[in-house]
Enzyme design. Sequence first.
Site, PDB file in Angstrom:
ATOM      1  N   ARG A 162       0.791  -1.236   0.000  1.00 35.15           N
ATOM      2  CA  ARG A 162       0.000   0.000   0.000  1.00 35.15           C
ATOM      3  C   ARG A 162       0.820   1.283   0.000  1.00 35.15           C
ATOM      4  NH1 ARG A 162      -4.970  -0.640   4.315  1.00 35.15           N
ATOM      5  NH2 ARG A 162      -5.509  -2.798   3.922  1.00 35.15           N
ATOM      6  N   HIS A 170      -7.543  -5.055  -7.363  1.00 39.01           N
ATOM      7  CA  HIS A 170      -7.251  -4.368  -6.098  1.00 39.01           C
ATOM      8  C   HIS A 170      -8.308  -4.711  -5.036  1.00 39.01           C
ATOM      9  CE1 HIS A 170      -4.889  -1.347  -4.037  1.00 39.01           C
ATOM     10  NE2 HIS A 170      -5.980  -0.697  -3.657  1.00 39.01           N
ATOM     11  N   TYR A 197     -19.724  10.847 -12.516  1.00 35.72           N
ATOM     12  CA  TYR A 197     -19.805  12.058 -13.343  1.00 35.72           C
ATOM     13  C   TYR A 197     -18.526  12.333 -14.129  1.00 35.72           C
ATOM     14  CZ  TYR A 197     -23.859  13.020 -10.376  1.00 35.72           C
ATOM     15  OH  TYR A 197     -25.055  12.936  -9.717  1.00 35.72           O
TER      16      TYR A 197
END
Length: 832
Positions: A33, A79, A123
Amino acid sequence: MKKLENKKIIQVNIEKELKNSYLDYAMSVIIGRALPDVRDGLKPVHRRILFAMNVLKNFSYKPYKKSARIVGDVIGKYHPHGDSSVYDAIVRMAQSFSLRYVLIDGQGNFGSIDGDSPAAMRYTEIRMSKIASYFLQDLDKNTVKFVKNYDESEKIPTILPTLIPNLLINGSSGIAVGMATNIPPHNLNEVINGCLATIKNSKITNSELMKYIKGPDFPTKGIINGKIGIKKAYKTGKGQIYIRAKSIIKKNENKKKYIIIKELPYQVNKAKLISKIAYLIKEKKIEGIQTLRDESDKDGTRIYIEIKKNNIPEIVLNKLYSLTSLEVSFGINMVALHKGKPKLLTLKKIITAFLNHRKKIIIKRSIFKIKKYQKQSFLLEALSIAFKNIDTIIKYIKSSSNIKKAKYKILKKKWKIQKNNKKLKLEKNIKFLKNKKYIFSENQVKKILNMKLNKLTNLEYKTLLLKYQKLSKKIFYLKNILKKKKKMKQVIIKELKILKKKFKDKRKTKITNKISNIKIQDMIISENVVVTLSYSGYIKYQPITEYEAQKRGGKGKYATKIKSKDYIKNLLIANTHDIILCFSSQGIVYWMKVYQLPKASRQSRGKPIINLIPLKKKERITTILSFKEYVKKRNILMATSQGMIKKTSLKKFKNPRSSGIIAINLKKNDQLIDVAITKKNSNIMLFSKLGKVVRFLEKKVRLVGRSAYGVKGIKLNNKDSVVSLIIPNKKDEILIITENGYGKRTKISEFPIKSRSNKGIISIKITKKNKNVVKSIQVNKKNQIMIITNHGKLVRIRVSEIRKLTRNTQGVILIRIVKKEKVVGLQKIKNI
């Protein structure tokens, strides 16, 4: 309790189990990570995002795709974490103010430098940026290792075969377990130049690399103050730099000064910065700002700060740098995964690791291509031999009952290589006999049997030979790359130069050579002030502009409010930036700056000096001396009340301690009364309270250390004591004032030079009317003086209004005093 059948209970040490479990978790965070890989400069989430976009063919020249589509593929295939972590990474990869070279071309709202949140993933639309495609170049050529994903349904690359030195050009930040990384972004042009220099000279040092890589280059521009932190970071992997906003000071039409902030330090939130400035103005921690306005637009940052009249914009700006994020520190900590382990890396190690990665990629790519070209050339060889033996091949096909038999006949036949075929460079993996008779492989026979009749023309044969020759040259070139280091270097250099030509741009962040550390002094207005110290130890300063010059004989204004039985002992005219040496009754000196004293009104007593200086019991400050800076070949002269004089080098007082240092050793019942700074060839004048003066050469007083007693300067009777020490200037005059406000000025030439340690001559006639001498100073006609009484009353007079008299006179009234009032201080105002 029922017994467990065929089950074993294994006893474990809980401490050991917790330790192992925590270490597993820590390594998972570190590798999976938080930390980037030194080779491609990416964390797993960024690597998986780019790979998913590559699989979906979401290239820079293709239409945009919804961010949600990419997020879905990343979390569904590669992931095993939440969608918010993936979308946050996508957003940052698309922000031009976060990354020096964006890896994602975003369409829609991706947040702003004001800290505005991006629009939801449903969006916004994204595709790879042009530079991002170079991360995935040669991914299909067996250049990197692929492993199974979390559910073993897909395969993902462990690293990308990047052509971009991404760890340096885009930097990285992250907090792991027990460690963190914070690598600043750099200019691609400079980094590639650094890589090319390292290829040419493998022994290049970090310092030499700095000729090519000047320092970090932030997307928000700004100014880096000093190179010390950069050098340390590049040499050790750790360092600290200071980034300052770019500002311009201008005047508007009304001649009002204003500051324009054009560039901000990296990762500074503009909206929070403006709110912070507004808060500081409201709390009066920053004064002098009239208007604060954000005028930023699509063309860039612009913060407008209008300065109030009579305020200095440079001082206001220094306060803004000190109290807000207009100047921030950036801690460089170049930690990355190197060979699967977290390591602190220097600049050269990062570049070397990237170049080694490039070498491995080129080796694997070359091997992949060689195998591919060999396979193609292998088939072309078979077709070439088949062309020259086409009649025999057709005969075998016609005479065979089926294709299998024809294939068998062609495989068993030992074919002659015609003269025209001798030019063919036969590869080692192709089977042929020592006597130049050729044996086809099964794949070659399959290719021959599938050949169309229209390919049997002479033109097709020549084209075939030409293709074969080209393939042979490619194979030869690739094998040379694998064999010769020089060829390998040439390939890396060529590819880096192409990349540089395509994406190079100018540096955004300016680097200054000098460190511009803001000191408290830089935030204090430089002005002349009146410093007063009372007998009881109350000290303060106030602007000299509060006192206008009065005519001789005026009553004066009150300079300070004092307690009963207290009076002003010392009066000093100094600049707020001056250094003050405070000499105590016990011969100790304390070091301060004028601005460190309390600023107070005329009605205020000030603050006890004991709160500023650690005075001992029964110790008090007897005299104060101000000067701008330590100058070589300057000495400090000290005079005591009993007529002792001592000379010590000024440099002996350059390193003060908070507890003070010894200035002079005093005899019993003696005290330090005056101090002056002198050159080597000066005169010394000592004035006594009973109107006596002695003048002698400075060279008659030898230079001694801080702990010495000194020598006799003037012989005094039991009732007399020294009140002033003067280093005379031939062009000036001596002004003397007495307790009852009488004074006069006298030419210096009236005071002849004599030997040290004599009784002296008359400086002023002492009578019951004027009483004892309080102070003597040297002045000229352009000066003004300030007189203060034990009641705290202060008067400012022009020297030109004071009568010039001879030595043996009592003087004229300079200030009118009332009952029980007396003059206690006199000070010259310079440059009026």
